[in-house]
Design a protein around this motif. Structure first.
Motif, PDB file in Angstrom:
ATOM      1  N   ASN A 101     -28.476  -3.426 -17.664  1.00  0.00           N
ATOM      2  CA  ASN A 101     -28.551  -2.511 -18.810  1.00  0.00           C
ATOM      3  C   ASN A 101     -27.354  -1.561 -18.881  1.00  0.00           C
ATOM      4  N   GLY A 102     -26.303  -1.860 -18.101  1.00  0.00           N
ATOM      5  CA  GLY A 102     -25.111  -1.027 -18.135  1.00  0.00           C
ATOM      6  C   GLY A 102     -24.131  -1.502 -19.183  1.00  0.00           C
ATOM      7  N   GLN A 103     -23.038  -0.763 -19.339  1.00  0.00           N
ATOM      8  CA  GLN A 103     -22.021  -1.086 -20.336  1.00  0.00           C
ATOM      9  C   GLN A 103     -20.775  -1.710 -19.716  1.00  0.00           C
ATOM     10  N   ALA A 104     -20.501  -1.370 -18.453  1.00  0.00           N
ATOM     11  CA  ALA A 104     -19.279  -1.858 -17.810  1.00  0.00           C
ATOM     12  C   ALA A 104     -19.343  -3.358 -17.559  1.00  0.00           C
ATOM     13  N   LYS A 105     -18.320  -4.063 -18.016  1.00  0.00           N
ATOM     14  CA  LYS A 105     -18.276  -5.507 -17.844  1.00  0.00           C
ATOM     15  C   LYS A 105     -17.811  -5.873 -16.432  1.00  0.00           C
ATOM     16  N   ALA A 106     -18.311  -6.996 -15.943  1.00  0.00           N
ATOM     17  CA  ALA A 106     -17.827  -7.531 -14.669  1.00  0.00           C
ATOM     18  C   ALA A 106     -16.451  -8.141 -14.912  1.00  0.00           C
ATOM     19  N   ILE A 107     -15.487  -7.725 -14.123  1.00  0.00           N
ATOM     20  CA  ILE A 107     -14.116  -8.206 -14.302  1.00  0.00           C
ATOM     21  C   ILE A 107     -14.009  -9.659 -13.851  1.00  0.00           C
ATOM     22  N   ASN A 108     -13.230 -10.452 -14.579  1.00  0.00           N
ATOM     23  CA  ASN A 108     -12.983 -11.867 -14.280  1.00  0.00           C
ATOM     24  C   ASN A 108     -14.254 -12.703 -14.332  1.00  0.00           C
ATOM     25  N   SER A 109     -15.162 -12.348 -15.232  1.00  0.00           N
ATOM     26  CA  SER A 109     -16.438 -13.052 -15.325  1.00  0.00           C
ATOM     27  C   SER A 109     -16.256 -14.535 -15.666  1.00  0.00           C
ATOM     28  N   GLY A 159      -8.089 -16.629 -20.036  1.00  0.00           N
ATOM     29  CA  GLY A 159      -9.242 -15.784 -19.746  1.00  0.00           C
ATOM     30  C   GLY A 159      -8.892 -14.369 -19.350  1.00  0.00           C
ATOM     31  N   TYR A 160      -7.600 -14.124 -19.149  1.00  0.00           N
ATOM     32  CA  TYR A 160      -7.193 -12.794 -18.700  1.00  0.00           C
ATOM     33  C   TYR A 160      -7.205 -11.811 -19.850  1.00  0.00           C
ATOM     34  N   GLU A 161      -7.964 -10.727 -19.702  1.00  0.00           N
ATOM     35  CA  GLU A 161      -8.033  -9.674 -20.700  1.00  0.00           C
ATOM     36  C   GLU A 161      -7.154  -8.526 -20.235  1.00  0.00           C
ATOM     37  N   ALA A 162      -5.906  -8.551 -20.676  1.00  0.00           N
ATOM     38  CA  ALA A 162      -4.945  -7.549 -20.237  1.00  0.00           C
ATOM     39  C   ALA A 162      -5.270  -6.199 -20.818  1.00  0.00           C
ATOM     40  N   LYS A 163      -5.194  -5.175 -19.986  1.00  0.00           N
ATOM     41  CA  LYS A 163      -5.352  -3.805 -20.478  1.00  0.00           C
ATOM     42  C   LYS A 163      -4.070  -3.412 -21.177  1.00  0.00           C
TER      43      LYS A 163
END
Length: 248
Positions: A101-109, A159-163
Protein backbone atom coordinates in the motif's frame (compact mmCIF):
# COMPACT_ATOMS: atom_id res chain seq x y z
CA UNK A 1 11.10 -47.72 -21.67
CA UNK A 2 11.51 -44.04 -20.72
CA UNK A 3 15.09 -42.91 -20.78
CA UNK A 4 16.33 -41.37 -17.54
CA UNK A 5 17.90 -37.94 -18.03
CA UNK A 6 20.39 -36.57 -15.55
CA UNK A 7 19.93 -32.92 -14.50
CA UNK A 8 23.13 -31.10 -15.52
CA UNK A 9 25.23 -29.28 -12.94
CA UNK A 10 26.15 -25.79 -14.15
CA UNK A 11 28.41 -23.10 -12.73
CA UNK A 12 27.51 -19.53 -13.66
CA UNK A 13 29.91 -16.66 -13.01
CA UNK A 14 28.82 -13.09 -13.62
CA UNK A 15 29.94 -9.51 -13.16
CA UNK A 16 28.69 -6.14 -14.41
CA UNK A 17 29.19 -2.43 -14.12
CA UNK A 18 28.69 1.05 -15.56
CA UNK A 19 31.09 3.95 -16.11
CA UNK A 20 30.09 6.39 -14.77
CA UNK A 21 27.15 5.13 -12.74
CA UNK A 22 24.70 5.69 -14.45
CA UNK A 23 26.55 5.54 -17.75
CA UNK A 24 27.78 3.14 -20.42
CA UNK A 25 27.40 -0.36 -19.06
CA UNK A 26 28.31 -3.95 -19.67
CA UNK A 27 28.24 -7.39 -18.13
CA UNK A 28 30.31 -10.53 -18.55
CA UNK A 29 29.21 -14.12 -17.96
CA UNK A 30 30.92 -17.51 -17.90
CA UNK A 31 28.96 -20.77 -18.05
CA UNK A 32 30.80 -23.97 -17.04
CA UNK A 33 29.65 -27.55 -17.68
CA UNK A 34 31.80 -30.67 -17.36
CA UNK A 35 35.03 -28.75 -17.73
CA UNK A 36 33.88 -26.75 -20.75
CA UNK A 37 33.35 -23.00 -20.63
CA UNK A 38 31.37 -20.52 -22.66
CA UNK A 39 31.75 -16.80 -22.10
CA UNK A 40 29.99 -13.74 -23.48
CA UNK A 41 29.31 -10.06 -22.79
CA UNK A 42 26.94 -7.26 -23.83
CA UNK A 43 27.07 -3.47 -23.95
CA UNK A 44 24.54 -0.74 -23.19
CA UNK A 45 24.37 3.00 -23.85
CA UNK A 46 22.95 4.10 -20.50
CA UNK A 47 22.39 1.90 -17.45
CA UNK A 48 23.59 1.31 -13.87
CA UNK A 49 25.93 -1.01 -11.97
CA UNK A 50 23.06 -2.86 -10.32
CA UNK A 51 21.17 -3.38 -13.58
CA UNK A 52 24.26 -4.86 -15.18
CA UNK A 53 24.85 -7.16 -12.21
CA UNK A 54 21.26 -8.37 -12.47
CA UNK A 55 21.26 -8.69 -16.23
CA UNK A 56 24.42 -10.78 -16.25
CA UNK A 57 22.90 -13.42 -13.96
CA UNK A 58 19.56 -13.32 -15.76
CA UNK A 59 21.05 -13.73 -19.23
CA UNK A 60 23.28 -16.59 -18.10
CA UNK A 61 20.30 -18.48 -16.66
CA UNK A 62 18.12 -17.74 -19.70
CA UNK A 63 20.71 -19.32 -21.99
CA UNK A 64 20.24 -22.72 -20.35
CA UNK A 65 18.05 -24.92 -22.59
CA UNK A 66 17.07 -27.48 -19.97
CA UNK A 67 16.37 -27.58 -16.25
CA UNK A 68 19.68 -27.46 -14.42
CA UNK A 69 21.30 -27.38 -11.02
CA UNK A 70 23.00 -23.99 -11.10
CA UNK A 71 25.60 -22.55 -8.79
CA UNK A 72 25.64 -18.78 -9.36
CA UNK A 73 28.78 -16.86 -8.36
CA UNK A 74 28.69 -13.05 -8.17
CA UNK A 75 30.32 -10.28 -6.16
CA UNK A 76 27.02 -8.36 -6.05
CA UNK A 77 25.42 -8.32 -2.60
CA UNK A 78 22.54 -6.45 -4.24
CA UNK A 79 21.68 -9.45 -6.41
CA UNK A 80 22.25 -12.09 -3.75
CA UNK A 81 20.39 -10.31 -0.95
CA UNK A 82 17.49 -9.47 -3.25
CA UNK A 83 16.86 -13.18 -3.73
CA UNK A 84 18.13 -14.93 -0.59
CA UNK A 85 16.57 -12.40 1.79
CA UNK A 86 13.26 -12.49 -0.05
CA UNK A 87 13.21 -8.82 -1.06
CA UNK A 88 12.28 -9.46 -4.69
CA UNK A 89 9.41 -11.81 -3.77
CA UNK A 90 8.10 -9.26 -1.28
CA UNK A 91 8.23 -6.45 -3.84
CA UNK A 92 6.41 -8.64 -6.33
CA UNK A 93 3.67 -9.47 -3.82
CA UNK A 94 3.33 -5.72 -3.14
CA UNK A 95 2.72 -5.04 -6.83
CA UNK A 96 6.37 -4.02 -7.26
CA UNK A 97 6.17 -1.45 -4.51
CA UNK A 98 8.70 -1.37 -1.68
CA UNK A 99 5.93 -1.51 0.91
CA UNK A 100 2.41 -2.84 0.78
CA UNK A 101 0.00 0.00 0.00
CA UNK A 102 3.02 2.29 -0.33
CA UNK A 103 3.89 4.70 -3.13
CA UNK A 104 7.62 4.07 -3.58
CA UNK A 105 8.36 1.80 -6.51
CA UNK A 106 10.80 -1.10 -6.29
CA UNK A 107 13.82 -0.15 -8.37
CA UNK A 108 14.70 -2.40 -11.34
CA UNK A 109 11.42 -4.29 -11.01
CA UNK A 110 11.58 -5.36 -14.67
CA UNK A 111 14.82 -7.26 -14.05
CA UNK A 112 13.79 -8.67 -10.68
CA UNK A 113 10.67 -10.07 -12.36
CA UNK A 114 12.80 -11.72 -15.06
CA UNK A 115 15.17 -13.15 -12.48
CA UNK A 116 12.39 -14.64 -10.35
CA UNK A 117 10.81 -16.15 -13.44
CA UNK A 118 13.97 -17.86 -14.68
CA UNK A 119 14.99 -19.06 -11.20
CA UNK A 120 11.76 -21.09 -10.95
CA UNK A 121 12.84 -23.06 -14.04
CA UNK A 122 16.03 -24.33 -12.38
CA UNK A 123 17.53 -25.33 -9.06
CA UNK A 124 19.58 -22.24 -8.28
CA UNK A 125 21.94 -21.50 -5.42
CA UNK A 126 23.64 -18.12 -5.03
CA UNK A 127 27.23 -17.73 -3.86
CA UNK A 128 29.00 -14.48 -3.03
CA UNK A 129 32.63 -13.99 -4.04
CA UNK A 130 34.78 -11.04 -3.08
CA UNK A 131 35.44 -8.82 -6.06
CA UNK A 132 38.99 -8.08 -7.23
CA UNK A 133 40.42 -10.68 -4.86
CA UNK A 134 42.11 -12.93 -7.41
CA UNK A 135 39.12 -15.21 -8.03
CA UNK A 136 39.90 -16.47 -11.56
CA UNK A 137 36.40 -16.58 -13.04
CA UNK A 138 35.26 -13.39 -11.29
CA UNK A 139 38.29 -11.52 -12.61
CA UNK A 140 37.57 -12.82 -16.11
CA UNK A 141 33.94 -11.70 -15.87
CA UNK A 142 35.15 -8.28 -14.77
CA UNK A 143 37.31 -8.14 -17.89
CA UNK A 144 34.38 -9.19 -20.09
CA UNK A 145 32.17 -6.54 -18.50
CA UNK A 146 34.88 -3.97 -19.24
CA UNK A 147 34.87 -5.09 -22.88
CA UNK A 148 31.16 -4.35 -22.87
CA UNK A 149 31.54 -0.92 -21.29
CA UNK A 150 34.15 0.13 -23.85
CA UNK A 151 32.47 -1.43 -26.87
CA UNK A 152 31.22 0.76 -29.71
CA UNK A 153 28.24 -1.53 -30.35
CA UNK A 154 25.90 -0.34 -27.61
CA UNK A 155 22.33 -1.45 -27.02
CA UNK A 156 19.46 0.40 -25.37
CA UNK A 157 18.59 -0.66 -21.83
CA UNK A 158 14.88 -0.17 -22.43
CA UNK A 159 13.90 -0.97 -18.86
CA UNK A 160 16.12 1.65 -17.30
CA UNK A 161 14.16 4.61 -15.94
CA UNK A 162 16.78 7.33 -15.79
CA UNK A 163 16.31 10.07 -13.24
CA UNK A 164 16.37 13.49 -14.81
CA UNK A 165 19.59 15.36 -14.31
CA UNK A 166 19.60 18.81 -12.71
CA UNK A 167 20.25 20.30 -16.14
CA UNK A 168 17.23 18.54 -17.64
CA UNK A 169 15.08 19.66 -14.73
CA UNK A 170 16.17 23.27 -15.17
CA UNK A 171 15.41 23.16 -18.89
CA UNK A 172 11.98 21.65 -18.29
CA UNK A 173 11.14 24.20 -15.60
CA UNK A 174 12.25 27.16 -17.71
CA UNK A 175 10.29 25.81 -20.68
CA UNK A 176 7.15 25.21 -18.64
CA UNK A 177 7.25 28.79 -17.37
CA UNK A 178 7.40 30.27 -20.87
CA UNK A 179 4.42 32.53 -21.55
CA UNK A 180 3.12 31.78 -18.04
CA UNK A 181 3.14 33.75 -14.83
CA UNK A 182 6.37 33.09 -12.97
CA UNK A 183 6.14 31.11 -9.78
CA UNK A 184 6.50 33.36 -6.77
CA UNK A 185 9.40 32.96 -4.37
CA UNK A 186 8.10 34.13 -1.02
CA UNK A 187 9.67 32.05 1.74
CA UNK A 188 12.69 29.95 2.59
CA UNK A 189 12.48 26.57 0.87
CA UNK A 190 10.64 27.82 -2.22
CA UNK A 191 12.33 26.84 -5.48
CA UNK A 192 14.43 29.35 -7.39
CA UNK A 193 12.77 30.35 -10.65
CA UNK A 194 16.03 30.03 -12.55
CA UNK A 195 17.50 26.74 -11.41
CA UNK A 196 14.85 25.14 -9.17
CA UNK A 197 17.11 24.91 -6.10
CA UNK A 198 15.48 25.72 -2.72
CA UNK A 199 16.28 29.25 -1.58
CA UNK A 200 17.65 30.10 1.85
CA UNK A 201 17.00 33.05 4.14
CA UNK A 202 19.89 35.47 4.66
CA UNK A 203 19.68 38.30 7.19
CA UNK A 204 21.09 41.51 5.76
CA UNK A 205 23.86 43.35 7.50
CA UNK A 206 22.96 46.75 8.88
CA UNK A 207 24.31 49.67 6.92
CA UNK A 208 24.70 53.33 7.84
CA UNK A 209 23.84 54.51 4.35
CA UNK A 210 20.22 55.41 3.82
CA UNK A 211 19.15 57.09 0.65
CA UNK A 212 17.27 60.38 0.83
CA UNK A 213 13.53 59.91 1.17
CA UNK A 214 14.00 56.14 1.79
CA UNK A 215 11.02 54.92 3.78
CA UNK A 216 11.75 51.20 4.12
CA UNK A 217 14.49 48.56 3.97
CA UNK A 218 14.63 44.73 3.62
CA UNK A 219 15.53 42.93 6.83
CA UNK A 220 16.48 39.75 4.95
CA UNK A 221 16.69 38.34 1.44
CA UNK A 222 15.96 34.96 -0.06
CA UNK A 223 19.07 33.68 -1.83
CA UNK A 224 19.55 30.76 -4.18
CA UNK A 225 22.72 28.93 -3.01
CA UNK A 226 23.22 27.53 -6.50
CA UNK A 227 22.88 30.39 -9.01
CA UNK A 228 23.03 33.21 -6.37
CA UNK A 229 19.77 34.80 -7.54
CA UNK A 230 18.39 37.13 -4.88
CA UNK A 231 14.70 37.61 -4.09
CA UNK A 232 13.14 40.49 -2.12
CA UNK A 233 9.77 39.83 -0.51
CA UNK A 234 7.06 41.90 1.06
CA UNK A 235 7.41 39.98 4.32
CA UNK A 236 11.01 41.13 4.59
CA UNK A 237 10.15 44.82 4.11
CA UNK A 238 10.52 47.02 7.18
CA UNK A 239 9.36 50.64 7.47
CA UNK A 240 11.96 53.14 8.60
CA UNK A 241 10.69 54.93 11.72
CA UNK A 242 12.25 57.04 14.41
CA UNK A 243 12.57 53.98 16.63
CA UNK A 244 14.45 51.81 14.15
CA UNK A 245 16.70 54.40 12.55
CA UNK A 246 19.71 52.45 13.72
CA UNK A 247 21.07 52.54 10.24
CA UNK A 248 21.75 56.26 10.15
Amino acid sequence: MKKWTEIPNIELYSDGGAEPNPGKGGYGVILCYKGKQKEFFESFKLTTNNRMELMGVITGLEKLKTKSNVQVYTDSKYVIDGITKGWAKKWKSNGWKKKKNGQAKAINSDLWARLLNVIYKHNVEFNWVKGHSGHTENERCDTLASYGIHSTELKEDNGYEAKKSNTEQKININTSNTNKEKVKVEKEGDNCRKCNEPVVKKTRKKTKKIKPNQTYYFEYILLCPSCKTMYLTEDAKREITTENKLFE
